[in-house]
Design an enzyme around this catalytic site. Structure first.
Site, PDB file in Angstrom:
ATOM      1  N   TRP A 106       0.816  -1.224   0.000  1.00 16.72           N
ATOM      2  CA  TRP A 106       0.000   0.000   0.000  1.00 16.72           C
ATOM      3  C   TRP A 106       0.843   1.265   0.000  1.00 16.72           C
ATOM      4  CZ3 TRP A 106      -4.178  -1.236  -2.069  1.00 16.72           C
ATOM      5  CH2 TRP A 106      -4.815  -2.439  -1.764  1.00 16.72           C
ATOM      6  N   ASP A 177      -1.673   6.401   6.388  1.00 13.66           N
ATOM      7  CA  ASP A 177      -2.752   5.531   5.930  1.00 13.66           C
ATOM      8  C   ASP A 177      -3.017   4.541   7.066  1.00 13.66           C
ATOM      9  OD1 ASP A 177      -4.346   3.581   4.828  1.00 13.66           O
ATOM     10  OD2 ASP A 177      -3.041   3.136   3.121  1.00 13.66           O
ATOM     11  N   LYS A 201     -12.165  -2.117   6.231  1.00 14.86           N
ATOM     12  CA  LYS A 201     -11.395  -3.020   7.079  1.00 14.86           C
ATOM     13  C   LYS A 201     -11.943  -3.022   8.504  1.00 14.86           C
ATOM     14  CE  LYS A 201      -8.765  -3.523   3.496  1.00 14.86           C
ATOM     15  NZ  LYS A 201      -7.595  -2.786   3.084  1.00 14.86           N
TER      16      LYS A 201
HETATM   17  C1  LIG Z   1      -7.113  -2.145   1.785  1.00 18.20           C
HETATM   18  C2  LIG Z   1      -6.122  -1.070   1.913  1.00 18.20           C
HETATM   19  C3  LIG Z   1      -6.036  -0.017   0.977  1.00 18.20           C
HETATM   20  C4  LIG Z   1      -6.863   0.044  -0.274  1.00 18.20           C
HETATM   21  O1  LIG Z   1      -8.150   0.395  -0.024  1.00 18.20           O
HETATM   22  P1  LIG Z   1      -9.185   0.671  -1.233  1.00 18.20           P
HETATM   23  O2  LIG Z   1     -10.390   1.129  -0.505  1.00 18.20           O
HETATM   24  O3  LIG Z   1      -9.355  -0.632  -1.948  1.00 18.20           O
HETATM   25  O4  LIG Z   1      -8.606   1.698  -2.111  1.00 18.20           O
HETATM   26  C5  LIG Z   1      -5.099   0.986   1.216  1.00 18.20           C
HETATM   27  N1  LIG Z   1      -4.302   0.965   2.295  1.00 18.20           N
HETATM   28  C6  LIG Z   1      -4.348  -0.041   3.207  1.00 18.20           C
HETATM   29  C7  LIG Z   1      -3.449  -0.008   4.391  1.00 18.20           C
HETATM   30  C8  LIG Z   1      -5.261  -1.083   3.046  1.00 18.20           C
HETATM   31  O5  LIG Z   1      -5.317  -2.070   3.945  1.00 18.20           O
END
Ligand SMILES: *Cc1c(COP(=O)(O)O)cnc(C)c1O
Length: 365
Positions: A106, A177, A201
């Site tokens: 990511w 993030d 998540k």
């Molecule tokens: C799942 C995830 C993403 C991507 O998320 P999307 O909603 O599919 O764009 C980005 N960063 C992390 C840490 C993730 O676990």
């Protein structure tokens, strides 16, 4: 897939399970939301019912995170991935640079996206050589003089690693993030300039992303920003610049209420630590399964583990699936297993998985 008449323990990394209590409230309110005669899904985002859903969700999130007044909360459409583009657009002028700590897929994606528009962005750490098992300790000495921010992924969903403590740097603001761990652990929000999280998540349905930013640290940039990525515009319109993902915001709001009722983030963190500890302890004390992540870097949300005989992996997953443990397969390039035990995974689910792991080892090894 087996055909279940009940809900299974869902260990998927995302979209992931939501608290059953939340799903039941949504179910009860599905056709007629509190006497409105319609579903939240069918409501105008400009009317009072939805406005109170949005206000309440925002207030509860602010309370849960103890957000200082100078922080904005904005509900964005699009996945966490949209923020990979939005952040450089909002925080960098043309020709400027930022530092990225690359701890997995990511952060690499965020880095590559920023690089398309800002070719001078730089990696301050790259975990490739350790197969991303390593989490760096970033100090001011490592930060470039012209870095406008340091970008990190706080919890690496795929590798099962996390920053046990966050970089304490003075040279540049921190942007994180937190998609796979926001609301799972206590946080000093003031240490961050931006925190964002895709909802799927730990918070709600996919396609909704929560962005929390310090408005005093948002710079003026000298170029146009696409409207739906523009932090100033989105905040000024209080997440209602266009039609937001209304139903997803409603579910996220129910999750915030659920967390408050439970006792807030400290309580949630305590439960999460207990869940993770017993699962890692089981794996560490097994002679067949092992956890590849060094103890200091282990995520409490995504528990990655492997077996010493990959020939038995398919069997493990098949049996697990039959017994109601879903989503245990490791990330596609990683192999092995991953149990995502987000806030919504009840402790009983972890206990049941532990028994299953022990039983499997006893009868197959
Ligand atoms: C799942 C995830 C993403 C991507 O998320 P999307 O909603 O599919 O764009 C980005 N960063 C992390 C840490 C993730 O676990």
């Amino acid at each position: 897939m087996a055909n279940f008449t009940h809900r299974v323990y869902n260990f998927n990394a995302g979209p992931a399970m939501l608290p059953t209590e939340v799903m039941e409230i949504a179910q009860n309110e599905f056709l007629n939301y509190r006497g409105s005669g319609m579903s939240v899904m069918e409501m105008s985002h400009r009317e009072t019912h939805f406005q109170s859903i949005l206000d309440e969700a925002t207030d509860n999130l602010r309370q849960l995170l103890e957000l200082p007044k100078n922080y904005e909360v904005v509900f964005f459409p699009g996945g966490a991935t949209l923020q990979f583009s939005a952040i450089p657009f909002n925080y960098l002028k043309q020709g400027e640079s930022a530092d990225f700590s690359l701890t997995g897929v990511w952060s690499n994606k965020a880095f590559e996206e920023a690089k398309k528009f800002y070719p001078r962005v730089r990696e301050v750490f790259n975990g490739k050589e350790s197969n991303f098992m390593e989490i760096p300790e970033i100090t001011d000495q490592m930060i470039s003089d012209d870095a406008k921010y340091l970008y990190i992924t706080s919890n690496n969903t795929i590798y099962g690693t996390r920053y046990q403590s966050f970089p304490k740097i003075k040279k540049a603001p921190l942007i994180a993030d937190m998609t796979s761990e926001l609301l799972s652990r206590k946080l000093a929000v003031e240490d961050f300039s931006v925190i964002f999280a895709g909802a799927q998540k730990n918070i709600g349905p996919s396609g909704l992303t929560i962005v929390i930013f310090n408005k005093e640290k948002l710079p003026e940039v000298n170029h146009p920003i696409p409207n739906l990525m523009n932090y100033t515009l989105m905040a000024k319109n209080k997440s209602l610049y266009n039609t937001p993902p209304t139903y997803s915001i409603y579910i996220a709001g129910l999750v915030f209420q659920y967390l408050k009722k439970l006792g807030g983030i400290s309580k949630m963190e305590e439960i999460n630590e207990r869940k993770a500890k017993k699962l890692y302890d089981t794996i560490d004390s097994s002679s067949f399964f092992y956890a590849p992540v060094p103890k200091n870097n282990r995520s409490t949300m995504n528990v990655v583990f492997r077996s010493k005989d990959a020939n038995l992996d398919t069997k493990f997953l098949k049996l697990a699936g039959e017994q109601g443990f879903a989503g245990l397969k490791g990330y596609r390039d990683m192999g092995g297993f991953r149990a995502s035990i987000y806030n919504a995974m009840p402790e009983e689910g972890v206990d049941a998985l532990i028994s299953f792991i022990k039983e499997f080892e006893k009868s197959h090894v």
